[in-house]
Design an enzyme around this catalytic site. Sequence first.
Site, PDB file in Angstrom:
ATOM      1  N   ASP A   1     -11.511   2.665   3.764  1.00  0.00           N
ATOM      2  CA  ASP A   1     -11.930   1.258   3.676  1.00  0.00           C
ATOM      3  C   ASP A   1     -13.448   1.145   3.476  1.00  0.00           C
ATOM      4  O   ASP A   1     -13.937   0.089   3.089  1.00  0.00           O
ATOM      5  CB  ASP A   1     -11.595   0.522   4.983  1.00  0.00           C
ATOM      6  CG  ASP A   1     -10.308  -0.279   4.898  1.00  0.00           C
ATOM      7  OD1 ASP A   1      -9.998  -0.782   3.808  1.00  0.00           O
ATOM      8  OD2 ASP A   1      -9.642  -0.421   5.932  1.00  0.00           O
TER       9      ASP A   1
ATOM     10  N   GLN B   1      -5.233  -1.531   9.508  1.00  0.00           N
ATOM     11  CA  GLN B   1      -5.148  -2.884   8.951  1.00  0.00           C
ATOM     12  C   GLN B   1      -5.806  -3.900   9.892  1.00  0.00           C
ATOM     13  O   GLN B   1      -5.549  -3.903  11.102  1.00  0.00           O
ATOM     14  CB  GLN B   1      -3.666  -3.236   8.735  1.00  0.00           C
ATOM     15  CG  GLN B   1      -3.418  -4.548   8.030  1.00  0.00           C
ATOM     16  CD  GLN B   1      -3.798  -4.544   6.556  1.00  0.00           C
ATOM     17  OE1 GLN B   1      -3.874  -3.499   5.921  1.00  0.00           O
ATOM     18  NE2 GLN B   1      -4.056  -5.721   6.029  1.00  0.00           N
TER      19      GLN B   1
ATOM     20  N   LYS C   1       0.839  -1.206   0.000  1.00  0.00           N
ATOM     21  CA  LYS C   1       0.000   0.000   0.000  1.00  0.00           C
ATOM     22  C   LYS C   1       0.867   1.246   0.000  1.00  0.00           C
ATOM     23  O   LYS C   1       0.606   2.199  -0.737  1.00  0.00           O
ATOM     24  CB  LYS C   1      -0.924   0.012   1.220  1.00  0.00           C
ATOM     25  CG  LYS C   1      -2.116  -0.918   1.080  1.00  0.00           C
ATOM     26  CD  LYS C   1      -2.855  -1.091   2.405  1.00  0.00           C
ATOM     27  CE  LYS C   1      -3.871  -2.214   2.295  1.00  0.00           C
ATOM     28  NZ  LYS C   1      -4.351  -2.711   3.569  1.00  0.00           N
TER      29      LYS C   1
HETATM   30  N1  GUN Z   1      -6.882  -6.803   5.934  1.00  0.00           N
HETATM   31  C1  GUN Z   1      -6.947  -7.483   4.764  1.00  0.00           C
HETATM   32  N2  GUN Z   1      -7.513  -6.736   3.806  1.00  0.00           N
HETATM   33  C2  GUN Z   1      -7.832  -5.553   4.375  1.00  0.00           C
HETATM   34  C3  GUN Z   1      -8.429  -4.355   3.894  1.00  0.00           C
HETATM   35  O1  GUN Z   1      -8.822  -4.232   2.721  1.00  0.00           O
HETATM   36  N3  GUN Z   1      -8.557  -3.353   4.795  1.00  0.00           N
HETATM   37  C4  GUN Z   1      -8.149  -3.466   6.071  1.00  0.00           C
HETATM   38  N4  GUN Z   1      -8.325  -2.431   6.865  1.00  0.00           N
HETATM   39  N5  GUN Z   1      -7.588  -4.565   6.559  1.00  0.00           N
HETATM   40  C5  GUN Z   1      -7.430  -5.592   5.711  1.00  0.00           C
END
Ligand code: GUN
Length: 295
Positions: free
Chosen positions: A120, A97, A53
Amino acid sequence: MTAAIIDGKGFAAGLRARIAGQVAALAARGVVPGLAVVLVGADPASQVYVRNKGIQTREAGMASFEHLLPADTAEADLLALIARLNADPAVHGILVQLPLPPQMDAARVIGAIDPAKDVDGFHVTNAGRLAVGLPAMVPCTPLGCLMLLKDRLGSLSGLEAVVVGRSNIVGKPMAQLLLAADCTVTVAHSRSRDLAAICRRADILVAAVGRPGMITADMVKPGATVIDVGINRVKTEGRTRLVGDVDFAGVAQVAGAITPVPGGVGPMTIACLLANTLTAACRANGLPPPEGMAV
Ligand code: GUN
């Protein structure tokens, strides 16, 4: 029939390039979109996601702020960090996350994020806004699926869509997006009776269940567009490979178009995170979000 392969990897690369162009235009007006990513603990898979990311955020010309907290961080300390990020005008998007360590309540943590910065799209305010048709931050994976579907099919109006899976992250928001696009939507799940018959109705079939190969050729209407959200690691003959929720080899003989795994929906998720961050930065500055990237 052999299905067309929907090139999510290529589409995501094009989307990232368009985002980078918009970011440059915004930066020329003095606004640099900023994304803060918070990782609690050292889960190896999460570390890989967070690193990717950060790389893609910077490649798009955005500011990336990473906050790596120890696994034994108290929830109150995480909430204090979120409050600081909510108040920071350089931060337009906040992503915590998941999963979080057991001493934390994920719903409370997500609920502490300013909905306008919730890239998100997990906050109940955004889920509600999506459900009632107000501008919202939309979860990245279903947003990416919608973009691929519109690119492939143009108007989705009147099509039968079946979503298999009812998670808050994919299944439910996917169903809302398809409904908003005027599809007739069915949400099926592990308790659904005669799943095969339900799936066979679908012009659009979205599989988001996390079970390798569970959608087989007999469950697919000839010519249907099949979107495989599954990313399952399976071990065969000592080798680990990624497979989707769809039996690709079989379904590709029946479907009109299908996303592969890897290279289908997966790359769209981070691209849509960048799109959401750009959308949040535009809205924070009273500008309309870029065409085709926001709901
Ligand atoms: N963990 C795995 N995929 C994601 C996601 O798209 N967003 C978040 N916040 N955590 C994750």
